[in-house]
Design a protein around this motif. Structure first.
Motif, PDB file in Angstrom:
ATOM      1  N   ALA A  91       0.627  -1.064   0.082  1.00  0.00           N
ATOM      2  CA  ALA A  91       0.007   0.199   0.176  1.00  0.00           C
ATOM      3  C   ALA A  91       0.719   1.308  -0.066  1.00  0.00           C
ATOM      4  CB  ALA A  91      -0.429  -0.128   1.197  1.00  0.00           C
ATOM      5  N   VAL A  92       1.656   0.746   0.418  1.00  0.00           N
ATOM      6  CA  VAL A  92       2.599   2.610   1.004  1.00  0.00           C
ATOM      7  C   VAL A  92       3.682   2.776  -0.727  1.00  0.00           C
ATOM      8  CG1 VAL A  92       4.730   3.117   1.887  1.00  0.00           C
ATOM      9  CG2 VAL A  92       3.557   2.181   3.224  1.00  0.00           C
ATOM     10  N   GLY A  97      -1.235   9.880  -3.423  1.00  0.00           N
ATOM     11  CA  GLY A  97      -2.295  10.727  -3.270  1.00  0.00           C
ATOM     12  C   GLY A  97      -2.386  11.862  -2.892  1.00  0.00           C
ATOM     13  N   PRO A  98      -3.282  12.517  -2.209  1.00  0.00           N
ATOM     14  CA  PRO A  98      -2.779  13.490  -1.133  1.00  0.00           C
ATOM     15  C   PRO A  98      -2.395  12.915   0.603  1.00  0.00           C
ATOM     16  CG  PRO A  98      -5.082  13.286  -1.552  1.00  0.00           C
ATOM     17  CD  PRO A  98      -4.039  12.614  -2.696  1.00  0.00           C
ATOM     18  N   ASP A  99      -2.839  12.038   0.289  1.00  0.00           N
ATOM     19  CA  ASP A  99      -2.450  10.974   2.218  1.00  0.00           C
ATOM     20  C   ASP A  99      -1.476  10.273   1.635  1.00  0.00           C
ATOM     21  OD1 ASP A  99      -4.551  12.438   3.156  1.00  0.00           O
ATOM     22  OD2 ASP A  99      -5.924  11.103   2.712  1.00  0.00           O
ATOM     23  N   GLU A 100      -0.515  10.409   0.950  1.00  0.00           N
ATOM     24  CA  GLU A 100       0.322   9.213   0.794  1.00  0.00           C
ATOM     25  C   GLU A 100       1.675   9.463   1.794  1.00  0.00           C
ATOM     26  OE1 GLU A 100       3.480   9.750  -2.840  1.00  0.00           O
ATOM     27  OE2 GLU A 100       1.494  10.438  -3.586  1.00  0.00           O
ATOM     28  N   ALA A 101       1.866  10.799   2.363  1.00  0.00           N
ATOM     29  CA  ALA A 101       2.839  11.046   3.416  1.00  0.00           C
ATOM     30  C   ALA A 101       2.808  10.687   4.644  1.00  0.00           C
ATOM     31  CB  ALA A 101       3.575  12.261   2.985  1.00  0.00           C
ATOM     32  N   ALA A 105       4.165   7.702   6.328  1.00  0.00           N
ATOM     33  CA  ALA A 105       4.554   7.584   7.973  1.00  0.00           C
ATOM     34  C   ALA A 105       3.788   7.130   9.079  1.00  0.00           C
ATOM     35  CB  ALA A 105       4.161   9.123   8.540  1.00  0.00           C
ATOM     36  N   ASP A 106       2.452   6.515   8.784  1.00  0.00           N
ATOM     37  CA  ASP A 106       2.158   5.522   9.740  1.00  0.00           C
ATOM     38  C   ASP A 106       2.028   4.124  10.188  1.00  0.00           C
ATOM     39  OD1 ASP A 106      -0.102   7.565  11.172  1.00  0.00           O
ATOM     40  OD2 ASP A 106      -1.725   7.293   9.084  1.00  0.00           O
ATOM     41  N   TYR A 107       2.795   3.556   8.650  1.00  0.00           N
ATOM     42  CA  TYR A 107       3.074   2.829   8.356  1.00  0.00           C
ATOM     43  C   TYR A 107       4.812   2.687   8.864  1.00  0.00           C
ATOM     44  CZ  TYR A 107       5.741  -1.675   5.635  1.00  0.00           C
ATOM     45  OH  TYR A 107       6.841  -2.529   5.347  1.00  0.00           O
ATOM     46  N   ASN A 108       5.779   3.780   8.645  1.00  0.00           N
ATOM     47  CA  ASN A 108       6.882   3.519   9.542  1.00  0.00           C
ATOM     48  C   ASN A 108       6.631   3.505  11.097  1.00  0.00           C
ATOM     49  OD1 ASN A 108       8.923   3.568   7.287  1.00  0.00           O
ATOM     50  ND2 ASN A 108       8.526   5.493   6.756  1.00  0.00           N
ATOM     51  N   ALA A 109       5.827   3.874  11.373  1.00  0.00           N
ATOM     52  CA  ALA A 109       5.649   3.697  13.336  1.00  0.00           C
ATOM     53  C   ALA A 109       5.468   2.381  13.288  1.00  0.00           C
ATOM     54  CB  ALA A 109       4.499   5.066  13.211  1.00  0.00           C
ATOM     55  N   MET A 110       3.638   2.355  12.654  1.00  0.00           N
ATOM     56  CA  MET A 110       3.746   0.576  13.010  1.00  0.00           C
ATOM     57  C   MET A 110       5.290  -0.475  13.012  1.00  0.00           C
ATOM     58  SD  MET A 110       1.210  -1.765  10.757  1.00  0.00           S
ATOM     59  CE  MET A 110       2.860  -2.643   9.243  1.00  0.00           C
ATOM     60  N   LEU A 111       5.797  -0.265  11.861  1.00  0.00           N
ATOM     61  CA  LEU A 111       7.183  -0.703  12.092  1.00  0.00           C
ATOM     62  C   LEU A 111       7.647  -0.769  13.263  1.00  0.00           C
ATOM     63  CD1 LEU A 111       8.451  -0.820   8.473  1.00  0.00           C
ATOM     64  CD2 LEU A 111       6.811  -2.678   9.027  1.00  0.00           C
ATOM     65  N   ARG A 112       8.121   0.620  13.966  1.00  0.00           N
ATOM     66  CA  ARG A 112       8.789   1.256  15.205  1.00  0.00           C
ATOM     67  C   ARG A 112       8.277   0.146  16.439  1.00  0.00           C
ATOM     68  NH1 ARG A 112      10.057   6.084  12.169  1.00  0.00           N
ATOM     69  NH2 ARG A 112       7.503   6.495  13.456  1.00  0.00           N
ATOM     70  N   ALA A 170      -4.460   4.096  10.316  1.00  0.00           N
ATOM     71  CA  ALA A 170      -4.628   4.686  11.002  1.00  0.00           C
ATOM     72  C   ALA A 170      -5.415   4.467  12.714  1.00  0.00           C
ATOM     73  CB  ALA A 170      -5.783   5.865  10.624  1.00  0.00           C
ATOM     74  N   GLU A 171      -5.349   3.125  12.139  1.00  0.00           N
ATOM     75  CA  GLU A 171      -5.826   2.178  14.082  1.00  0.00           C
ATOM     76  C   GLU A 171      -5.086   2.339  14.654  1.00  0.00           C
ATOM     77  OE1 GLU A 171      -8.805  -0.657  12.503  1.00  0.00           O
ATOM     78  OE2 GLU A 171      -9.771   1.243  11.503  1.00  0.00           O
ATOM     79  N   ALA A 172      -3.841   1.342  13.133  1.00  0.00           N
ATOM     80  CA  ALA A 172      -2.754   0.654  14.321  1.00  0.00           C
ATOM     81  C   ALA A 172      -1.540   1.717  15.418  1.00  0.00           C
ATOM     82  CB  ALA A 172      -1.825   0.017  13.343  1.00  0.00           C
ATOM     83  N   ARG A 173      -2.295   2.487  15.473  1.00  0.00           N
ATOM     84  CA  ARG A 173      -1.179   3.755  15.959  1.00  0.00           C
ATOM     85  C   ARG A 173      -1.563   3.574  17.265  1.00  0.00           C
ATOM     86  NH1 ARG A 173      -3.477   9.527  13.014  1.00  0.00           N
ATOM     87  NH2 ARG A 173      -3.031   9.158  10.550  1.00  0.00           N
ATOM     88  N   THR A 174      -3.077   3.269  17.731  1.00  0.00           N
ATOM     89  CA  THR A 174      -3.171   3.261  19.080  1.00  0.00           C
ATOM     90  C   THR A 174      -3.088   1.316  19.323  1.00  0.00           C
ATOM     91  OG1 THR A 174      -5.506   3.050  18.739  1.00  0.00           O
ATOM     92  CG2 THR A 174      -4.385   4.720  19.083  1.00  0.00           C
TER      93      THR A 174
END
Length: 255
Positions: A91-92, A97-101, A105-112, A170-174
């Motif tokens: 997906a990354v 589109g406008p939300d790709e950044a 960022a959310d993907y990298n945060a999930m990996l960490r 977005a949900e994976a942040r929490t």
């Protein structure tokens, strides 16, 4: 009587005589109804592929329960967690589109955040290939990984897939590490859903096309017989008449 009156009498006698002669030859016959054969129903147009789906698409088999048996079927929790990581990686790379950044960022945060959980999941996946693949286990694992990436890269499913991936990241942040694998099991089903929709749409198209082609074959043989036609009757049967007497005089009677 004047000359004009005599001519009128002679003309009337001539007309009456002619009608009496015709009356002797005429026979009364039933008047059939005019029969019109209804035209056949218009032939349906050839079914069209759903938008974006290619004419030839490899579709997974369907099991006894009516579910597609994909590469994401019957997985362990660790396998499901690793497939989610692979799907979100696709997906990354693919969702622009406008939300790709934000997506990256959310993907990298999930990996960490899930680094330890994903490392254990990868080890468990690799161990299964070591046991089942023998000396060539690494090749088998690489092939399976490629199949997972290819599965989530099917273009017709991209819009729905990107939308789901954005929500899941977005949900994976929490999500705490302890809850990631249960979360991943449900997330995988959501990520797979757009692709199953593509398969269903394609299978429906193939069924409709087969039915249409079958109708074309049988309809060609019947085309001449089913063409619209009119059955006409002779003009002499459309008007039924005979002379009849009225007050001692003859007149034409139309029935």
């Amino acid at each position: 009587m004047t000359a004009t009156g005599k001519r009128s009498v002679r003309l009337a006698g001539t007309v009456i005589g002619a009608l009496m002669a015709l009356g002797g030859c005429a026979t009364r016959t039933p008047v059939p109804s005019l029969h019109v054969t209804a035209p056949p129903e218009a032939k349906a147009s050839r079914p069209e592929l759903p938008a974006g789906i290619p004419e030839r698409l490899s579709v997974p088999p369907i099991d006894a329960d009516g579910h597609y048996r994909t590469i994401n079927s019957a997985l362990t929790p660790e396998q499901a967690g690793w497939h989610v990581r692979s799907a979100l990686n696709v997906a990354v790379l693919a969702c622009r589109g406008p939300d790709e950044a934000v997506l990256a960022a959310d993907y990298n945060a999930m990996l960490r955040r899930q680094k330890a959980v994903l490392a254990k999941a990868y080890d468990a996946v690799q161990a299964r290939f070591r046991v089942a693949g023998g000396s060539d286990w690494q090749t088998a694992q690489d092939i399976a990984a490629t199949r997972v990436y290819n599965f989530f890269a099917l273009p017709p499913a991209k819009p729905g897939f990107c939308a789901v991936a954005t929500s899941i990241l977005a949900e994976a942040r929490t999500i705490d590490p302890a809850g990631f694998l249960p979360f991943a099991g449900a997330a995988l089903a959501r990520l797979e859903a757009p692709f199953l929709d593509v398969y269903r749409g394609y299978d429906q198209y193939r069924r409709e096309l087969a039915a249409w082609e079958s109708g074309q074959d049988s309809g060609t043989a019947k085309a001449a017989a089913s063409a619209p036609k009119l059955d006409y009757v002779g003009i002499d049967t459309l008007i039924d008449w005979r002379p009849e007497l009225v007050d001692g005089r003859q007149r034409i009677a139309v029935r």
